[in-house]
Design an enzyme around this catalytic site. Structure first.
Site, mmCIF file in Angstrom:
data_model
loop_
_atom_site.group_PDB
_atom_site.id
_atom_site.type_symbol
_atom_site.label_atom_id
_atom_site.label_comp_id
_atom_site.label_asym_id
_atom_site.label_seq_id
_atom_site.Cartn_x
_atom_site.Cartn_y
_atom_site.Cartn_z
ATOM 1 N N ASP A 230 0.830 -1.197 0.000
ATOM 2 C CA ASP A 230 0.000 0.000 0.000
ATOM 3 C C ASP A 230 0.871 1.256 0.000
ATOM 4 O OD1 ASP A 230 -2.765 1.135 0.518
ATOM 5 O OD2 ASP A 230 -1.712 1.975 2.236
ATOM 6 N N GLU A 290 1.104 -0.583 -5.189
ATOM 7 C CA GLU A 290 0.131 0.481 -5.456
ATOM 8 C C GLU A 290 0.936 1.690 -5.918
ATOM 9 O OE1 GLU A 290 -3.369 3.264 -3.617
ATOM 10 O OE2 GLU A 290 -1.673 2.729 -2.375
HETATM 11 C C1 NOJ Z 1 -4.376 3.243 -0.558
HETATM 12 C C2 NOJ Z 1 -5.558 2.368 -0.284
HETATM 13 O O1 NOJ Z 1 -5.880 1.681 -1.466
HETATM 14 C C3 NOJ Z 1 -6.666 3.260 0.201
HETATM 15 O O2 NOJ Z 1 -7.885 2.596 0.267
HETATM 16 C C4 NOJ Z 1 -6.236 3.816 1.531
HETATM 17 O O3 NOJ Z 1 -7.210 4.732 1.988
HETATM 18 C C5 NOJ Z 1 -4.887 4.518 1.431
HETATM 19 N N1 NOJ Z 1 -3.914 3.780 0.683
HETATM 20 C C6 NOJ Z 1 -4.304 4.750 2.791
HETATM 21 O O4 NOJ Z 1 -3.818 3.548 3.311
#
Ligand code: NOJ
Ligand code: CA
Length: 565
Positions: A230, A290
């Site tokens: 993430d 991500e």
């Molecule tokens: C990316 C995640 O996909 C999202 O849902 C989240 O709110 C943020 N990172 C913070 O962790």
């Protein structure tokens, strides 16, 4: 054969079968492809997939109960959004213990069983590792804020304010307001790129790095096949806290726009990714990123200069092609192919309006959903599906501020309505709450669940679900789709997206009508090694067909064929 030989053979077989899944599949195929290059990934938002105890929230036992469905669909690995203990301020992306399961989702024993049942169905487990921040309820942060000399003080980013009531600099939280919060106990500010309840870890502290690497080892031993990492872009900040340049205008939360050059995508990120990769390689695990890249060079960097960082950085630039535009898709595919790494295609996730709504025109959404499935599941690269996409699930956005659950929707309403709409329960059947739960679920299902659900669509040969199943089955068995190169065809065509996937003299042609009118296209495949080619249909929408190398496509029609000499 001597008895001794059979004894040795059977011992070897027993040993091989008892090896963990990861170790068994260390091998690569003839093309050097690893397991994750042939796998189809599927994201599960655990609150919303299947609720085994009818409390309105999905859970691990629910996921386990659906392994056969996932297997039959053609899924080989599930990425489960965070299911660790969490106060749920950001629905799990605020982790208070990295090495446990939130009681709302079950127990570690439920997790182990899910891994075992997954293994039996050929479905691997990928966890979501929230590397940038913890919850403010994590014991590390509770200790960190307790005093300036606490053992974990330097595990987070603490600074003095610029002056009375003034944060250390102008950095903005992406979820609204300053990225700094004053903590009265020690009269210092801590940094949080996301909510104040999500303090950023200080990755410059070797103790943080060690604890986080050890966490991945702990899960690999428990049978996890990889992680989705993430928010990797925000792991590091400029230690001098230089202000970001202010840009014109304000964002959806009403904050000034800034160019986040001092707290995003710092080069130090790559050192951490290399270390995470070294540990992942010990278990033949995969790292998915991500990665919000704005150009192909940034994406290239995430693979690492020697294929030593992320195996699967997601190409979100593909999702920015938000209309059915063959020229734009061709351009983006060519770009990602040129990055040198293995492409990763995604069209929906828990932070993005569902593809059904983004690409749909309001009249032909089902046809368009089938077309999009036939498209990104036949490209060269690994697809990551989002639960319910295979049904043509649509967004169910809140209509009133008081119904919003996602905090960014509450603070940003009505400019930012939040992400509830794309996170609603999986639609299993026509029962109340779409068969997800007997109790009213945490988010409501849209009325379209009556037609768009697993049970109903399974019976309809022309459903979105059956198109996904057919395409996935082909993808898993056809060598040209598994191993082959990608060549764009008829590149001047503004309506029909077409390409060839070729491998060892065999090829599959994919033709997709991205327009609302019928199209007739002729292919000259002489330059592709097929001087007198003809097409043998493999998958087609009802009114699409071919004669020789001429393909007739209905509006938003799909035609996938084996090219024969
Ligand atoms: C990316 C995640 O996909 C999202 O849902 C989240 O709110 C943020 N990172 C913070 O962790
Ligand atoms: Ca439950």
């Amino acid at each position: 054969m001597p008895k001794r030989f059979f004894q040795i053979l059977s011992t070897l077989l027993v040993l091989a079968c008892s090896l963990p899944l990861a170790a068994q599949s260390k091998s690569v195929d003839a093309e050097g492809h690893k397991w994750w290059q042939h796998a189809v990934f599927y994201e599960i938002y655990p609150r919303s997939f299947a609720d085994s105890n009818n409390d309105g929230i999905g859970d691990l036992k629910g996921i386990t109960s659906k392994m056969a469905y996932l297997h039959d669909l053609g899924v080989n690995a599930i990425w489960i959004s965070p299911c660790f203990p969490s106060p749920q301020v950001d629905f799990g992306y605020d982790v208070s213990d990295y090495e446990n399961i939130d009681p709302m989702y079950g127990t570690l024993a439920d997790f182990d069983r899910m891994v075992d049942v997954g293994k039996k169905h050929g479905v691997r487990i990928i966890l979501d590792f929230v590397v940038n921040h913890t919850s403010d309820q994590h014991r590390w942060f509770i200790d960190s804020k307790s005093s300036r000399t606490a053992p974990h003080r330097d595990w987070f980013v603490w600074r003095d304010g610029k002056g009375p009531g003034q944060p250390p600099n102008n950095w903005i939280s992406t979820f609204g307001g300053s990225a700094w919060k004053l903590d009265p106990t020690t009269n210092q500010y801590y940094y949080h790129y996301f909510y104040a309840e999500q303090p950023d870890l200080n990755w410059r502290n070797p103790a943080v790095e060690k604890a986080m690497l050890d966490t991945t080892r702990w899960w690999y031993k428990r049978g996890v096949s990889g992680f989705r990492l993430d928010a990797v872009d925000t792991l590091f900040e400029d230690p001098n806290l230089t202000d970001n340049p202010v840009l014109p205008g304000i964002n959806k939360q009403g904050d000034p726009n800034t160019d986040e050059i001092h707290n995003k995508k710092l080069p130090e990120v790559h050192n951490v990714l290399k270390k995470l990769r070294t540990v992942a390689d010990e278990s033949d695990a995969v790292l998915i990123g991500e990665t919000w890249t704005s150009n192909i060079d940034e994406l290239k960097e995430y693979y690492g200069s020697h294929d030593n960082e992320l195996q699967m950085p997601m190409d979100f630039m593909f999702t920015t092609v938000d209309k059915l535009s063959p020229p734009e898709f061709r351009r983006q595919i060519a770009q990602v192919d040129s990055a040198g790494g293995w492409p990763v295609f995604v069209i929906s996730n828990h932070d993005k309006v569902r593809s059904y709504n983004r690409y749909g025109d309001g009249k032909n959404n089902d046809a368009i959903a089938k077309l999009m499935g036939a498209f990104y599941l036949t490209l060269r690269g690994t697809p990551i599906m989002y639960y319910g996409e295979e049904l043509g699930m649509e967004n169910n956005d809140p209509k009133r501020k008081e119904d919003v659950k996602d905090p960014i929707g509450r603070t940003g309403w009505p400019n930012e309505i939040g992400r509830d709409g794309e996170r609603t329960p999986m639609q299993w059947n026509t029962d109340t709450n779409a068969g997800f739960s007997k109790k009213d679920p945490w988010l409501p299902v849209p009325p379209s669940y009556k037609t768009h659900n697993v049970a109903t669509e399974s019976k309809d040969p022309n459903s979105v679900l059956n198109m996904y199943k057919k395409v996935l089955a082909l993808r898993h068995t056809n060598e040209a789709l598994l191993e082959g190169s990608y060549t764009a065809l008829n590149e001047g065509d503004a309506n029909v997206m077409s390409y060839l996937r070729s491998y060892k003299g065999r090829a599959v042609l994919v033709a997709l009508n991205m327009s609302s009118s019928p199209q007739k296209v002729t292919f000259n495949l002489a330059d592709n090694g097929f001087a007198s080619a003809s097409l043998k249909g493999l998958i087609a929408t009802p009114q699409s067909s071919a004669k020789g190398t001429e393909v007739m496509l209905e509006p938003f029609g799909v035609y996938i064929a084996e090219v024969t000499k």
